[in-house]
Design a protein around this motif. Structure first.
Motif, PDB file in Angstrom:
ATOM      1  N   LYS A  52     -10.994  12.690  -7.539  1.00  0.00           N
ATOM      2  CA  LYS A  52     -10.144  13.775  -7.066  1.00  0.00           C
ATOM      3  C   LYS A  52      -8.768  13.709  -7.721  1.00  0.00           C
ATOM      4  N   THR A  53      -8.117  14.859  -7.781  1.00  0.00           N
ATOM      5  CA  THR A  53      -6.783  14.928  -8.373  1.00  0.00           C
ATOM      6  C   THR A  53      -5.785  14.068  -7.613  1.00  0.00           C
ATOM      7  N   GLU A  54      -5.967  13.954  -6.294  1.00  0.00           N
ATOM      8  CA  GLU A  54      -5.067  13.142  -5.486  1.00  0.00           C
ATOM      9  C   GLU A  54      -5.046  11.683  -5.938  1.00  0.00           C
ATOM     10  N   VAL A  55      -6.181  11.225  -6.463  1.00  0.00           N
ATOM     11  CA  VAL A  55      -6.265   9.837  -6.929  1.00  0.00           C
ATOM     12  C   VAL A  55      -5.295   9.600  -8.079  1.00  0.00           C
ATOM     13  N   ILE A  56      -5.195  10.552  -8.990  1.00  0.00           N
ATOM     14  CA  ILE A  56      -4.290  10.422 -10.134  1.00  0.00           C
ATOM     15  C   ILE A  56      -2.839  10.356  -9.639  1.00  0.00           C
ATOM     16  N   PHE A  57      -2.517  11.187  -8.660  1.00  0.00           N
ATOM     17  CA  PHE A  57      -1.166  11.194  -8.100  1.00  0.00           C
ATOM     18  C   PHE A  57      -0.836   9.838  -7.477  1.00  0.00           C
ATOM     19  N   ALA A  58      -1.770   9.302  -6.686  1.00  0.00           N
ATOM     20  CA  ALA A  58      -1.553   8.005  -6.041  1.00  0.00           C
ATOM     21  C   ALA A  58      -1.386   6.900  -7.083  1.00  0.00           C
ATOM     22  N   ALA A  59      -2.173   6.954  -8.145  1.00  0.00           N
ATOM     23  CA  ALA A  59      -2.073   5.952  -9.207  1.00  0.00           C
ATOM     24  C   ALA A  59      -0.700   5.968  -9.859  1.00  0.00           C
ATOM     25  N   LEU A  60      -0.174   7.155 -10.098  1.00  0.00           N
ATOM     26  CA  LEU A  60       1.137   7.295 -10.740  1.00  0.00           C
ATOM     27  C   LEU A  60       2.263   6.791  -9.837  1.00  0.00           C
ATOM     28  N   VAL A  61       2.114   6.990  -8.532  1.00  0.00           N
ATOM     29  CA  VAL A  61       3.120   6.486  -7.593  1.00  0.00           C
ATOM     30  C   VAL A  61       3.216   4.960  -7.703  1.00  0.00           C
ATOM     31  N   GLY A  62       2.064   4.297  -7.716  1.00  0.00           N
ATOM     32  CA  GLY A  62       2.055   2.844  -7.852  1.00  0.00           C
ATOM     33  C   GLY A  62       2.690   2.381  -9.151  1.00  0.00           C
ATOM     34  N   ALA A  63       2.377   3.065 -10.241  1.00  0.00           N
ATOM     35  CA  ALA A  63       2.894   2.676 -11.554  1.00  0.00           C
ATOM     36  C   ALA A  63       4.404   2.894 -11.658  1.00  0.00           C
ATOM     37  N   ILE A  64       4.887   4.032 -11.165  1.00  0.00           N
ATOM     38  CA  ILE A  64       6.318   4.352 -11.262  1.00  0.00           C
ATOM     39  C   ILE A  64       7.160   3.366 -10.449  1.00  0.00           C
ATOM     40  N   LEU A  65       6.754   3.097  -9.220  1.00  0.00           N
ATOM     41  CA  LEU A  65       7.539   2.197  -8.371  1.00  0.00           C
ATOM     42  C   LEU A  65       7.596   0.789  -8.953  1.00  0.00           C
ATOM     43  N   TRP A  66       6.482   0.308  -9.517  1.00  0.00           N
ATOM     44  CA  TRP A  66       6.497  -1.025 -10.130  1.00  0.00           C
ATOM     45  C   TRP A  66       7.381  -1.031 -11.381  1.00  0.00           C
ATOM     46  N   ASN A  67       7.306   0.019 -12.177  1.00  0.00           N
ATOM     47  CA  ASN A  67       8.163   0.115 -13.363  1.00  0.00           C
ATOM     48  C   ASN A  67       9.639   0.059 -12.986  1.00  0.00           C
ATOM     49  N   LEU A  68      10.017   0.796 -11.961  1.00  0.00           N
ATOM     50  CA  LEU A  68      11.417   0.841 -11.553  1.00  0.00           C
ATOM     51  C   LEU A  68      11.875  -0.497 -10.975  1.00  0.00           C
ATOM     52  N   LEU A  69      11.018  -1.141 -10.212  1.00  0.00           N
ATOM     53  CA  LEU A  69      11.379  -2.428  -9.619  1.00  0.00           C
ATOM     54  C   LEU A  69      11.594  -3.477 -10.707  1.00  0.00           C
ATOM     55  N   THR A  70      10.685  -3.567 -11.670  1.00  0.00           N
ATOM     56  CA  THR A  70      10.835  -4.560 -12.727  1.00  0.00           C
ATOM     57  C   THR A  70      12.014  -4.235 -13.641  1.00  0.00           C
ATOM     58  N   TRP A  71      12.311  -2.945 -13.818  1.00  0.00           N
ATOM     59  CA  TRP A  71      13.512  -2.564 -14.574  1.00  0.00           C
ATOM     60  C   TRP A  71      14.763  -3.049 -13.858  1.00  0.00           C
ATOM     61  N   LEU A  72      14.808  -2.872 -12.534  1.00  0.00           N
ATOM     62  CA  LEU A  72      15.959  -3.325 -11.758  1.00  0.00           C
ATOM     63  C   LEU A  72      16.181  -4.826 -11.932  1.00  0.00           C
ATOM     64  N   LEU A  73      15.084  -5.590 -11.985  1.00  0.00           N
ATOM     65  CA  LEU A  73      15.167  -7.035 -12.121  1.00  0.00           C
ATOM     66  C   LEU A  73      15.319  -7.478 -13.573  1.00  0.00           C
ATOM     67  N   GLY A  74      15.257  -6.522 -14.515  1.00  0.00           N
ATOM     68  CA  GLY A  74      15.389  -6.863 -15.922  1.00  0.00           C
ATOM     69  C   GLY A  74      14.178  -7.575 -16.480  1.00  0.00           C
ATOM     70  N   MET A  75      13.022  -7.391 -15.879  1.00  0.00           N
ATOM     71  CA  MET A  75      11.816  -8.083 -16.324  1.00  0.00           C
ATOM     72  C   MET A  75      10.991  -7.179 -17.235  1.00  0.00           C
ATOM     73  N   PRO A  76      10.689  -7.616 -18.456  1.00  0.00           N
ATOM     74  CA  PRO A  76       9.884  -6.799 -19.372  1.00  0.00           C
ATOM     75  C   PRO A  76       8.400  -6.833 -19.013  1.00  0.00           C
ATOM     76  N   SER A  77       8.032  -6.211 -17.914  1.00  0.00           N
ATOM     77  CA  SER A  77       6.627  -6.181 -17.507  1.00  0.00           C
ATOM     78  C   SER A  77       5.913  -5.040 -18.220  1.00  0.00           C
ATOM     79  N   SER A  78       4.620  -4.955 -18.023  1.00  0.00           N
ATOM     80  CA  SER A  78       3.793  -3.996 -18.748  1.00  0.00           C
ATOM     81  C   SER A  78       3.667  -2.669 -18.004  1.00  0.00           C
ATOM     82  N   SER A  79       4.213  -1.596 -18.596  1.00  0.00           N
ATOM     83  CA  SER A  79       4.013  -0.250 -18.039  1.00  0.00           C
ATOM     84  C   SER A  79       2.537   0.124 -18.080  1.00  0.00           C
ATOM     85  N   SER A  80       1.845  -0.341 -19.116  1.00  0.00           N
ATOM     86  CA  SER A  80       0.423  -0.042 -19.259  1.00  0.00           C
ATOM     87  C   SER A  80      -0.375  -0.617 -18.111  1.00  0.00           C
TER      88      SER A  80
END
Length: 404
Positions: free
Chosen positions: A80-108
Motif C-alpha cells: 500500500k502507498t501508506e507503507v512508503i509514507f511510513a518508511a520515509l518517516v523512519g528514514a527522515i527522523l533517523w537522518n535528522l537525529l544522526t545529523w544533529l549528533l554529527g554522525m556520518p550514518s547511512s541515509s541508504s
C-alpha cells in the motif's frame, strides 16, 4: 501517466520522498567534500556548490539502483502507498537525529530499514526479498568500505613514495588540484547512487498507487525532481557531519585526501553500474580511515570511528522500528496518517531547535572550537578527545576568542 492518477495520499508520499532526498543531500555532502574542505583545497561554500551541481548531473547517468529499490527490496504486489509514507518517516527522523549528533550514518540504510519495517508491519516478513537484501545491500555494505579503505591506504603510500624527493610546495599544489577533481568524481558518483534511491521510492509509490505499471523505469520528472532535491540539500551543506569526517576521524594532507576520494569514487561508480545500493557514507569513511593509516605516523581516532560503527549497526534496525510504528499508525486510517505527519514535523522541528544551540556553519567548520573563526589548515594540530559532534583538532598556536 495521467495526472488524475496522483491521489492526495500519493502526492503526500512524493513530497515526503523529496524531503528525504533533501536530508540525504545535506547528510551526505561530507562524503564528497569533507576532506577537500578540511585541507583547504576549496572554500566551503564553493565546495558544496560544486558538489550540488555534480550530484544533479549524476542523477541522470543511470537507473540501475532505482530499479533495485522499486522492484527488489520488498515485493511491490499488495503493498500500500501508506507503507512508503511510513518508511520515509523512519528514514527522515533517523537522518535528522544522526545529523544533529554529527554522525556520518547511512541515509541508504535508514531508507532500507524504514521500508523493511513498514512492509513487515503491513504485509509480513514474506514481503521482504531476503536474497536481494543480502546480495545487493548487506554484502556491499560490508565489502565496499573495506575495499575503499584498503585501496586508499595503498594509494596513499604510493603517492608519498612517488613524491618523496619532489618539491614539497609543488607536490602539495598538485595534489590539491587532484583533490578537487576527485571530489567532483565522488559527487558525480553520489548522484548516480543516492539520488536513485529516492527515484526508486517514488517509482515504487507510483506503482503501488496504480499510477504506472509494475516494473516501470522512473519517469523523467521523477529523475529531475529527485536530482534537484538532493542538489539543494547538498548546497545547504551538512556542516556538522563535514566537521566529523574532515576533522574527527584523522588529519589528512592533500595526498591523503586525493587517495581517499579517488578510491571511494571508484567503489561507488562500480556499485552503481552493478545495481548495488551501497552506503556512500560508509565507503567514503572507509577511504578516509585507509588514507589516515597509509601515511607514516598517521593516526585514526578509533574512538570516533567506533561511535560511527555503532551508528552504522543501529541505523537499519532503528529506522525499521520507527517505520513499523509509523505504519501501525497509518493503518488506523486518515487520522493515523495525519498523526504520523504531525509527529514527523514536530520531531524535525525539535531537532532543528536543538541544533541551533551549537551551530556549525561554513564559517566555523574548520575552526578549533565552534564559534571561533576557521583555523588555517597548515597549522599543525594537537589532538583532543571530544564527542563525535565536536570531534576536532586544536592548533598549537593560540587562537583569539570569539569575543576578542
Amino acid at each position: 501517466m495521467a495526472l488524475e492518477a496522483i491521489t492526495p495520499l500519493l502526492a503526500i508520499v512524493i513530497i515526503t520522498a523529496l524531503v528525504f532526498d533533501f536530508t540525504n543531500g545535506f547528510h551526505d555532502t561530507a562524503n564528497a567534500m569533507a576532506t577537500t574542505i578540511s585541507t583547504g583545497a576549496l572554500k566551503p561554500k564553493v565546495a558544496v556548490a560544486m558538489s550540488a551541481v555534480l550530484n544533479l548531473v549524476g542523477a541522470f547517468l543511470s537507473v540501475e539502483v532505482a530499479k533495485t529499490i522499486s522492484g527488489g527490496i520488498v515485493d511491490e504486489n499488495g503493498l500500500k502507498t501508506e507503507v512508503i509514507f511510513a518508511a520515509l518517516v523512519g528514514a527522515i527522523l533517523w537522518n535528522l537525529l544522526t545529523w544533529l549528533l554529527g554522525m556520518p550514518s547511512s541515509s541508504s540504510h535508514a531508507l532500507f530499514g524504514g521500508l523493511i519495517g513498514a512492509a513487515v508491519m503491513s504485509v509480513g516478513w514474506g514481503s521482504v526479498n531476503g536474497g536481494t537484501v543480502l546480495t545487493k545491500v548487506v554484502l556491499p555494505a560490508v565489502a565496499a568500505p573495506l575495499v575503499a579503505g584498503l585501496a586508499a591506504m595503498l594509494s596513499t603510500r604510493l603517492t608519498y613514495r612517488i613524491s618523496k624527493n619532489a618539491d614539497a610546495k609543488a607536490t602539495s599544489t598538485g595534489y590539491r588540484a587532484g583533490q578537487i577533481a576527485s571530489a567532483g568524481l565522488v559527487s558525480l558518483a553520489h548522484g548516480t547512487n543516492d539520488a536513485q534511491k529516492t527515484m526508486g521510492i517514488i517509482t515504487l509509490a507510483l506503482i503501488t498507487g496504480g499510477a504506472i505499471a509494475p516494473h516501470s523505469d522512473p519517469p523523467l520528472w521523477v529523475i529531475l525532481s529527485a536530482g534537484t532535491a538532493m542538489a539543494l540539500g547538498t548546497y545547504i551543506g551538512g556542516w556538522r557531519i563535514i566537521r566529523t569526517m574532515g576533522k574527527g576521524l584523522t588529519e589528512l594532507a592533500p595526498q591523503q585526501g586525493f587517495a581517499a576520494q579517488t578510491s571511494a569514487a571508484t567503489a561507488i561508480l562500480a556499485s552503481s553500474h552493478l545495481g548495488f545500493s551501497l552506503s556512500t557514507t560508509q565507503v567514503c569513511s572507509g577511504g578516509v580511515m585507509g588514507a589516515g593509516l597509509g601515511r607514516k605516523g598517521g593516526v585514526v581516532r578509533w574512538s570516533v570511528a567506533s561511535r560511527m560503527a555503532v551508528a552504522w549497526v543501529l541505523t537499519l534496525p532503528a529506522a525499521a522500528l520507527v517505520g513499523a510504528g509509523a505504519e501501525f499508525l497509518t493503518e488506523q486510517g486518515t487520522w493515523g496518517i495525519g498523526l504520523t505527519a504531525a509527529i514527523l514535523v514536530a520531531g524535525a522541528a525539535v531537532i532543528w531547535r536543538l541544533s541551533r544551540r551549537n551551530s556549525v556553519t561554513h564559517a566555523n567548520v574548520n575552526a578549533d572550537e565552534i564559534g571561533t573563526p576557521a583555523a588555517p589548515v597548515e597549522v599543525e594540530p594537537v589532538i583532543i578527545e571530544s564527542p563525535v559532534a565536536e570531534a576536532t583538532a586544536r592548533p598549537a598556536a593560540a587562537v583569539q576568542s570569539p569575543s576578542a
